[in-house]
Design an enzyme around this catalytic site. Structure first.
Site, short mmCIF file in Angstrom:
data_model
loop_
_atom_site.label_atom_id
_atom_site.label_comp_id
_atom_site.label_asym_id
_atom_site.label_seq_id
_atom_site.Cartn_x
_atom_site.Cartn_y
_atom_site.Cartn_z
N ASP A 67 42.25 43.76 39.71
CA ASP A 67 41.80 42.37 39.79
C ASP A 67 40.34 42.28 40.23
O ASP A 67 39.72 43.29 40.56
CB ASP A 67 42.70 41.56 40.74
CG ASP A 67 42.84 42.20 42.12
OD1 ASP A 67 42.20 43.24 42.38
OD2 ASP A 67 43.60 41.67 42.94
N ASN A 137 50.08 36.90 52.31
CA ASN A 137 50.97 35.86 51.78
C ASN A 137 51.94 36.42 50.74
O ASN A 137 52.59 35.66 50.03
CB ASN A 137 50.13 34.74 51.15
CG ASN A 137 49.23 35.27 50.05
OD1 ASN A 137 49.26 36.45 49.73
ND2 ASN A 137 48.45 34.40 49.45
N HIS A 139 51.04 38.20 48.11
CA HIS A 139 50.50 38.35 46.75
C HIS A 139 50.35 39.82 46.37
O HIS A 139 50.26 40.70 47.23
CB HIS A 139 49.18 37.56 46.58
CG HIS A 139 47.95 38.19 47.17
ND1 HIS A 139 46.75 37.54 47.28
CD2 HIS A 139 47.71 39.42 47.69
CE1 HIS A 139 45.85 38.33 47.81
NE2 HIS A 139 46.41 39.47 48.07
N GLU A 144 49.40 34.94 43.17
CA GLU A 144 49.58 34.22 44.43
C GLU A 144 50.96 33.57 44.50
O GLU A 144 51.66 33.46 43.48
CB GLU A 144 48.49 33.14 44.53
CG GLU A 144 47.05 33.66 44.49
CD GLU A 144 46.60 34.29 45.81
OE1 GLU A 144 47.43 34.78 46.59
OE2 GLU A 144 45.37 34.30 46.06
#
Ligand code: F6R
Length: 241
Positions: A67, A137, A139, A144
């Site tokens: 990414d 979180n 991800h 996400e």
């Protein structure tokens, strides 16, 4: 998903580097995906060392990066591509033009950029091994919470947690709003998936990933659907299991 608890981060990294070497030995033309961020740095260190010690031929394998932050390139310390080049690609004997594919976070047409990376992966028959860190979180890549699982490469608005955690890479709050990432279709379609989480700060999210429901609210939990996937955790990250 097989959860493997190791004493510390160093042990995790050595084992994953060894598994990566085994992958390349068993299939020299493997397509391997590595993340940016802090988590893989120890894996890179051992991988570089083991490639040298064992004289591993990397000439047929390829790497695709996971990414990138939209608007960043290699000139920004903390960008995914800066980490991957400085910590891995530049330190192993590979043809950077032909064996490495990564997102240009400054591409003018980001949809075309997604298609370019999709094509690189499809042309190689998919990803053989993907190594993933886990965000605070849950991800993976920039997939996400609430992720659409039907996407290949995709552009996503960054979650607030991701934006605030990003300060640790850049030393300041950059105004980063979007990421470009391999989507869940690539990750869930990979032949081998390894997740890593280390440190006490990851203990809560590791518990959610391992013992919570399998849900797109915690993207890393979706990896539990892949029977032969592995999650490596150190004792600190495993402390709430
Ligand atoms: C990095 C990436 C992210 C990180 C995750 C964990 O390319 O895709 O998903 O793997 O945010 O970050 P670290 O490793 O810094 O704790």
């Amino acid at each position: 998903m097989n959860v493997i608890i190791k004493k510390d981060y160093d042990e995790i990294c050595e084992q994953i580097a060894e598994q990566t070497i085994e992958q390349i030995k068993s299939k020299p033309e493997s397509l391997i995906c590595m993340p940016g961020g802090d988590t893989p740095l120890g894996v890179f260190k051992y991988l570089i060392q083991k490639v040298k010690e064992q004289n591993i031929d990397l000439s047929k394998c390829s790497f695709v990066s996971l990414d990138e932050w939209i608007s960043l390139d290699r000139s920004v310390k903390g960008s995914c591509i800066q980490t991957l080049f400085d910590e891995l690609y530049d330190k192993i004997d590979i043809d950077l033009q032909n064996q490495v594919c990564f997102f240009n976070g400054k591409a003018k047409d980001l949809d075309v950029e997604c298609q370019r990376v999709d094509k690189f992966i499809f042309d190689k028959g998919g990803i053989d091994l993907v190594v993933l860190g886990i965000g605070m979180n849950g991800h993976i890549g920039f997939n996400e919470p609430g992720v659409d699982t039907e996407k290949y490469c995709t552009i996503v608005p960054l979650d607030d947690v991701t934006r605030s955690v990003s300060v640790k890479y850049f030393g300041e709050q950059l105004n980063l709003e979007y990421g470009i990432t391999l989507g869940m279709k690539h990750l869930l379609g990979a032949k081998d998936v390894i997740l890593i989480a280390n440190g006490t700060k990851k203990a809560d999210i590791v518990k959610a990933v391992v013992q919570g429901e399998v849900s797109n609210k915690v993207p890393a939990s979706l990896i539990r659907n892949i029977e032969k996937s592995q999650l490596f955790v150190d004792e600190e990250a495993a402390s709430k299991l």
